[in-house]
Design a protein around this motif. Structure first.
Motif, PDB file in Angstrom:
ATOM      1  N   TYR A  10       0.834  -1.204   0.000  1.00 17.74           N
ATOM      2  CA  TYR A  10       0.000   0.000   0.000  1.00 17.74           C
ATOM      3  C   TYR A  10       0.862   1.245   0.000  1.00 17.74           C
ATOM      4  O   TYR A  10       0.523   2.258  -0.583  1.00 17.74           O
ATOM      5  N   VAL A  25      -7.143  -7.131 -17.049  1.00 16.83           N
ATOM      6  CA  VAL A  25      -7.481  -8.156 -16.054  1.00 16.83           C
ATOM      7  C   VAL A  25      -7.204  -9.559 -16.592  1.00 16.83           C
ATOM      8  O   VAL A  25      -6.971 -10.490 -15.829  1.00 16.83           O
ATOM      9  N   GLN A  58      -1.184 -17.511 -15.783  1.00 18.50           N
ATOM     10  CA  GLN A  58      -2.471 -17.123 -15.218  1.00 18.50           C
ATOM     11  C   GLN A  58      -2.733 -15.654 -15.466  1.00 18.50           C
ATOM     12  O   GLN A  58      -1.806 -14.871 -15.619  1.00 18.50           O
ATOM     13  N   SER A  59      -4.005 -15.304 -15.416  1.00 18.21           N
ATOM     14  CA  SER A  59      -4.366 -13.910 -15.641  1.00 18.21           C
ATOM     15  C   SER A  59      -4.131 -13.081 -14.380  1.00 18.21           C
ATOM     16  O   SER A  59      -4.065 -13.606 -13.265  1.00 18.21           O
ATOM     17  N   ALA A  61      -6.250 -11.172 -13.034  1.00 17.43           N
ATOM     18  CA  ALA A  61      -7.429 -11.303 -12.168  1.00 17.43           C
ATOM     19  C   ALA A  61      -7.362 -12.563 -11.308  1.00 17.43           C
ATOM     20  O   ALA A  61      -7.696 -12.538 -10.121  1.00 17.43           O
ATOM     21  N   GLU A  62      -6.925 -13.668 -11.897  1.00 18.66           N
ATOM     22  CA  GLU A  62      -6.808 -14.905 -11.122  1.00 18.66           C
ATOM     23  C   GLU A  62      -5.786 -14.740 -10.007  1.00 18.66           C
ATOM     24  O   GLU A  62      -6.007 -15.181  -8.874  1.00 18.66           O
ATOM     25  N   ALA A  65      -7.284 -12.582  -7.254  1.00 23.25           N
ATOM     26  CA  ALA A  65      -8.320 -13.267  -6.479  1.00 23.25           C
ATOM     27  C   ALA A  65      -7.729 -14.374  -5.603  1.00 23.25           C
ATOM     28  O   ALA A  65      -8.056 -14.480  -4.423  1.00 23.25           O
ATOM     29  N   HIS A  66      -6.854 -15.180  -6.178  1.00 19.30           N
ATOM     30  CA  HIS A  66      -6.315 -16.307  -5.419  1.00 19.30           C
ATOM     31  C   HIS A  66      -5.363 -15.885  -4.320  1.00 19.30           C
ATOM     32  O   HIS A  66      -5.244 -16.546  -3.299  1.00 19.30           O
ATOM     33  N   GLY A  68      -5.616 -12.988  -2.788  1.00 20.95           N
ATOM     34  CA  GLY A  68      -6.304 -12.074  -1.888  1.00 20.95           C
ATOM     35  C   GLY A  68      -5.687 -10.685  -1.856  1.00 20.95           C
ATOM     36  O   GLY A  68      -5.637 -10.030  -0.824  1.00 20.95           O
ATOM     37  N   SER A  70      -5.693  -6.879  -3.727  1.00 21.79           N
ATOM     38  CA  SER A  70      -6.564  -6.088  -4.597  1.00 21.79           C
ATOM     39  C   SER A  70      -5.947  -5.931  -5.990  1.00 21.79           C
ATOM     40  O   SER A  70      -4.735  -5.999  -6.180  1.00 21.79           O
ATOM     41  N   LEU A  71      -6.799  -5.688  -6.941  1.00 18.51           N
ATOM     42  CA  LEU A  71      -6.378  -5.635  -8.335  1.00 18.51           C
ATOM     43  C   LEU A  71      -5.299  -4.580  -8.582  1.00 18.51           C
ATOM     44  O   LEU A  71      -4.298  -4.844  -9.243  1.00 18.51           O
ATOM     45  N   ARG A  75      -1.430  -5.352  -9.742  1.00 16.89           N
ATOM     46  CA  ARG A  75      -0.817  -4.846 -10.972  1.00 16.89           C
ATOM     47  C   ARG A  75       0.565  -4.268 -10.720  1.00 16.89           C
ATOM     48  O   ARG A  75       1.513  -4.545 -11.441  1.00 16.89           O
TER      49      ARG A  75
END
Ligand SMILES: Nc1nc2c(ncn2[C@@H]2O[C@H](COP(=O)(O)OP(=O)(O)OP(=O)(O)O)[C@@H](O)[C@H]2O)c(=O)[nH]1
Ligand SMILES: [Mg+2]
Lengths: 114, 196
Positions: A10, A25, A58-59, A61-62, A65-66, A68, A70-71, A75
């Motif tokens: 962060y 994504v 993998q993408s 987004a995957e 998500a996997h 945990g 944030s997008l 990135r």
């Protein structure tokens, strides 16, 4: 841009909202090889991403998500991992999502699903 | 199709494409994604909670309780070197700012509608007509197997352009979903120059 592996994501993303690559994504990320020593030096978040990529391309987004994460943070961390050669970000075989050769391949693939 | 192998990027020849599934609350987006996906629908609650922070802080607990899965996606391996990703757009207005991000780079889009609540999909139609370059089609999800309103009536109610394909789909059915996705991409082909 230097990637300090000890900075919390962060904080790391504080002034950075833009990434250099076109990180959609669905952009695929992969690793050529796994370097356990390098992995040990990564921040926990980066390490989770790096570990996960070992499973195969993998993408974004995957991975987000996997792991945990944030997008937006995902990135930035992936960019850093790519700039230090830990990971590769797929440039994509086609310049445009509307490239008719790509569309044709996807249509053919979907037709076989039915 | 063979890809030229590149010495400096040996591990990476896999390509991905994306189709977006949009539409109002409860129209069957997740069902449609799940019907063809080889991975279980990904629960993106944690991701969305954080991703949505800058847009709309989730300090309001009443808003939070309504957030089950704000968005989901699936994956279909079409060939060893070709992955298709399907992204459902979050229906709730507070997540609309995410649509740009989800739609960027998409090869096509399907706006799913439920004829019992057509208006819930108006924002999605508006979005693709006015705010996006991604070609889209509209698909009526046949919840009970039969069409309650004629497609012409649906087209009128949505004020859809004649050139926008309007089809029916059974979102639970893999075959029907695949066919709808083919229609979407065929529409993209027709709406874009050969050398896009
Ligand atoms: N009978 C029937 N039920 C369906 C069909 N499609 C979806 N449903 C049901 O309708 C409900 C809503 O479907 P979802 O796929 O969750 O809809 P959604 O668009 O993802 O909903 P939100 O993400 O909440 O906006 C679920 O209970 C589904 O099981 C269908 O074709 N026939
Ligand atoms: Mg859903």
């Amino acid at each position: 841009m230097t990637a300090n592996p000890w900075v919390r994501p962060y904080v790391l993303t504080g002034g950075r909202t833009q990434t250099n690559h076109q990180l959609y994504v669905h952009t695929l990320v992969s690793a050529k090889h796994f370097d356990a020593r390098a992995a040990a030096k990564l921040s926990p978040e980066s390490r989770r991403l790096y570990d996960r990529v070992r499973l195969g391309p993998q993408s974004v987004a995957e991975l987000s998500a996997h792991c945990g994460i944030s997008l937006g943070v995902t990135r930035v961390l992936l960019e850093d991992l790519a700039s230090t050669e830990h990971l590769q970000i797929a440039e994509g075989a086609y310049d445009s999502p509307f490239d008719h050769r790509l569309l044709k391949r996807v249509i053919d693939g979907l037709s076989e699903l039915g | 199709m063979a890809f030229p192998s590149s010495a400096d990027r040996p591990a990476l020849t896999v390509t991905s494409a994306k189709i977006v599934i949009a539409g109002g609350f409860g129209v069957g987006k997740s069902t449609m994604v799940a019907s063809v996906s080889e991975i279980p629908p990904v629960n993106t609650e944690a991701w969305m909670t954080q991703a949505g922070e800058s847009v709309d802080p989730l300090s309001d607990s009443s808003a939070k309780t309504t957030t089950t899965v704000a968005m989901d996606f699936g994956r279909v391996t079409l060939a060893p070197d070709l992955l298709l990703y399907l992204f459902g757009t979050p229906g709730q207005p507070r997540f609309w700012p995410m649509w740009d991000d989800l739609c960027r780079g998409a090869s096509g889009a399907v706006v799913l509608v439920d004829t019992r609540q057509l208006e819930s999909s108006f924002p999605a139609v508006n979005y693709f007509e006015n705010d996006s370059d991604v070609p889209f089609i509209v698909a009526v999800n046949l919840f009970d197997g039969k069409l309650t309103h004629s497609l012409e009536k649906v087209r009128d109610a949505l004020c859809l352009d004649e050139r926008t394909p309007l089809v029916t789909v059974d979102a639970r059915d893999r075959r029907s979903t695949a066919k709808t996705l083919v229609t979407a991409l065929s529409h993209t082909m027709k709406s874009t120059p050969t050398r896009a």
